[in-house]
Design a protein around this motif. Structure first.
Motif: not given
Length: 790
Positions: A144-150, A220-227
């Protein structure tokens, strides 16, 4: 009857007494006492006490030897009291086990005091069926992540939480997460939850190695939340994910420049008037979703630099107002005004105004939306296309065409224009064998996705006069009554992307994004994610350093080996010492392995093909075998490095019945042209078809050949001199007939050769997964061979 009496020994008596005393002296299990609550306690109180005790007595945090047993009792107690049915059974019968029979609550078997049942491995307050917040509808899996979310992340950002059943820290962020989701989801932010215990593969793919974690996905790019997990921080994190300069601040100084940019960017302009100083997040998300169609601007009503704009468009300052401008910058084409701007209202407003009245065809995507392919008779669209230029001499005709388009109210007609110099292949196709000098007006209708279209040139030398307008309107009225006036057909080429940036610019932007991501990981000590990159850098440095050292210590006086003389070529080929420098290297593979699909190889190459593997099959005949195989090998040679692709060919002279039965499932989805023979039977020429067959999932992708070459007979026939024919010699007459037959054979050969011209592009789309798939209930057998009729 004989009764044997065996006296009990003293040790046996002692052991029995101890066991009886142990069973009788074990205190009964009371979940209320374990949790320290009364029988009248509510579910909220029980849950609050349980969370506190579970955190206090967890074996990972409490080093007391009795912590593990106490934690099991606490978990078991909460399982009983959190369920109304189990709690009622315990209050009435003292039951603590689902398998215990009612009425025997006075007896407590020994095994009842070991609570290693399924509740020990199930964490109630963070499990799927016991979460405070209904995360189940947001749960994601890998496909689902690869086919729909991205793909959807190119239209809206996604906020994803990484959690697990045994995550204690997840308890603290749950209320904040719930509030943030309730706030951001109505604005258009996508929400997702990944449970590491159930989707370890997806968590590793995202680079999330600890729980809880929150990350954002956009383009399509992943960014982490650090706060710190605070609602304001999460909202700001979503805003930071969006690209900069999505919305331009418009004032009295730059309003003319902003509104008049429609001609250059080929987009309508939307202005939002509001009293807040910053651009609302809802408006930014809308601008990101429709960035390919509309340019967005924002006007702050509280500034003194926007007074003239408010007076010019008579804006009500008590409610947000949204205006859309098209070619006419003095008057808005549409307007909405409401105190509470909802996402559904804004989406409907923008969707109805995505294009100009007469947009320019700048790429294939715009062409597909302005002039869609005919699907049904009632949904057909006719495209009135003006082929013009950018020079000053074309301005008058372009304005006249625009004024005619602005009066159009018929939804069947779409007006558009194209610059000949920017879209030369399209213009050459539509103006073939005619005066190719713009401006000219063409009416066309697209028939299928392969590029086939019907068209008719209406006006040559369009100058925008009243006579030209009158003639064009007459042709449009005739078209609605009789669509057969479109008497020309052609295969339209794909349009050039006029707004595509240069490769160097795209490379620089990608490098900047990559460096930014590396710096962000370094600042937040994400060493686990950085290990592959650091390993690559150190490996490259080691190889570079080793090469420099070897060259530094090498003998500079060593002469290069002389090249073998031509007379020694035979020795070199036979394995002489001169060939030792090249014989150690394996020969470069310069061919494509293509096997024939027969009843012998049918099971291994298709039916039992490994999951994930695809067999690309070329359909040919005996007469076209050599020509098509040579062209097929050239087209697919660059894809031979893909280990999941296999290449085969099928002789349709032997297996035409198999092709007919297979393509019955494609008839409804694609138009397959068929001819009728003398007996009236339906006959299809499958020569040049290419099938991508997935044996495991039972689907196929179809490539239909499209001839794109030029007429090869012209140069042969027109190049012959009048005096070349012999006057009296029969031998020369025979040579002429032979030469004529060779020309005809060469023409047929060239046409067959061009059937696979677009196979390379089709194969790229196959690897990208963007081709339509047609699923087959069961693969037909290949054991039947069609007997060729002579």
């Amino acid at each position: 009857m004989v009764v044997l009496k065996v006296p009990l020994t003293l040790p046996a008596v002692v052991i029995c007494a101890l066991l009886f005393d142990l069973v009788e002296t074990v205190p009964p299990f009371d979940p209320y006492k374990v949790l320290g609550v009364t029988k009248s306690a509510s579910q909220a109180e029980i849950k609050k006490v349980y969370k506190r005790l579970a955190k206090e007595w967890h074996p990972d945090k409490n080093k007391n030897p009795e912590a593990e047993d106490m934690f099991i009792k606490i978990t078991k107690s909460y399982e009983i009291l959190s369920s109304e049915e189990k709690r009622s059974n315990y209050d009435r019968y003292g039951q603590t086990d689902d398998t215990q029979t009612y009425g025997h609550h006075g007896h407590h078997p020994f095994h009842d005091h070991f609570y290693f049942d399924e509740s020990f491995f199930h964490f109630p307050f963070n499990a799927k069926d016991g979460r405070d917040f209904a995360d189940s509808k947001y749960m994601l899996h890998f496909n689902q992540y690869v086919n729909d979310i991205v793909p959807d992340s190119f239209k809206r950002p996604y906020l994803i939480k990484i959690t697990s059943d045994w995550c204690f820290s997840c308890i603290h962020i749950e209320p904040v997460w719930k509030e943030s989701v309730q706030e951001l989801e109505p604005l258009g932010v996508g929400i997702g939850v990944v449970d590491v215990g159930y989707e370890r593969r997806l968590a590793n793919h995202l680079g999330a190695h600890r729980t809880p974690s929150i990350l954002g996905v956009i383009n399509g790019k992943v960014t982490f939340f650090h706060y710190a997990v605070v609602r304001q921080h999460l909202r700001q994190f979503v805003e930071d994910l969006l690209p900069q300069r999505l919305v331009e601040k418009v004032t009295d100084r730059n309003n003319h420049q902003f509104l008049n940019s429609w001609h250059e960017i080929n987009k309508p302009n939307v202005l939002l008037f509001d009293q807040v100083a910053i651009v609302p997040l809802l408006y930014k998300l809308t601008a990101f979703a429709y960035k390919d169609y509309v340019q967005f601007g924002y006007v702050d009503q509280g500034l003194t630099e926007t007074v003239n704009l408010l007076k010019q468009f008579n804006i009500n300052t008590y409610a947000p107002t949204m205006l859309v401008f098209k070619e006419n910058t003095d008057k808005p084409a549409d307007i909405i005004q409401a105190k509470g701007m909802k996402k559904t209202i804004i989406d409907e407003f923008i969707s109805n105004n995505k294009f100009l009245l007469a947009p320019r065809l700048v790429n294939q995507k715009v062409f597909d939306e302005i002039c869609p392919v005919k699907q049904f008779h009632r949904r057909r669209k006719y495209c009135v296309l003006l082929i013009t230029g950018e020079e000053e001499s074309f301005v008058t005709g372009n304005k006249a065409f625009l004024s005619l388009a602005s009066t159009n109210t018929n939804e069947v007609l779409r007006f558009a224009y194209v610059y000949q110099r920017q879209q030369q292949p399209l213009c050459d196709t539509l103006l073939r064998n005619r005066d190719s000098t713009p401006p000219q007006v063409v009416i066309l209708e697209r028939r299928n996705g392969a590029g086939k279209a019907l068209y008719k040139p209406v006006l040559s030398g369009w100058n925008g006069s009243e006579e030209d307008k009158h003639r064009l309107l007459e042709e449009l009225q005739r078209l609605q009554k009789d669509p057969s006036i479109l008497n020309h057909d052609a295969i339209l080429p794909e349009l050039n992307n006029e707004f595509a940036s240069m490769f160097l610019i795209r490379w620089v932007f990608a490098a900047c994004d990559y460096l930014t991501e590396i710096i962000d990981d370094l600042l937040h000590n994400n060493w686990r994610e950085m290990m592959p990159l650091l390993s690559l850098i150190f490996s490259a440095l080691f190889i570079l350093f080793g090469t420099v050292v070897i060259q530094a210590f090498s003998d500079s006086s060593e002469e290069k080996p002389a090249k073998p003389k031509p007379k020694d070529a035979s020795k070199t080929e036979n394995g002489s010492p001169n060939n030792t420098s090249t014989s150690s290297r394996p020969p470069k593979k310069s061919f494509v392995e293509v096997t024939e699909l027969t009843d012998i190889t049918y099971m291994s190459n298709l039916v039992k093909l490994r999951p994930g593997h695809i067999n690309v099959v070329l359909v040919l005949t005996d007469a076209t075998k050599n020509i098509l195989l040579s062209k097929f090998a050239k087209e697919v040679y660059s894809f031979t490095g893909c280990l999941t692709l296999h290449f085969s060919f099928l002789n349709v002279d032997k297996h035409s019945a198999w092709m007919d039965s297979l393509l019955e499932f494609v008839q409804d989805a694609m138009q397959i042209d068929a001819d009728e023979d003398e007996s009236g039977n339906r006959k299809v020429d499958y020569t040049g078809y290419v099938l991508a067959l997935n044996g495991h999932k039972r689907y196929l992708c179809l490539f239909k050949p499209v001839y794109t070459g030029e007429d090869p007979d012209k140069s042969e026939e027109e190049g012959a001199a009048p005096g070349a024919r012999s006057r009296s010699s029969s031998r020369e007459e025979h040579q002429h007939q032979s030469r004529k037959g060779t020309t005809r054979l060469r023409s047929t050969t060239l046409q067959i050769h061009h059937k696979l011209d677009r196979l390379g592009l089709w194969t790229e789309r196959l690897l990208e997964g963007t081709l339509p798939r047609y699923y087959i209930p069961a693969w037909p057998g290949l054991d039947k061979i069609t007997v060729s009729k002579t």
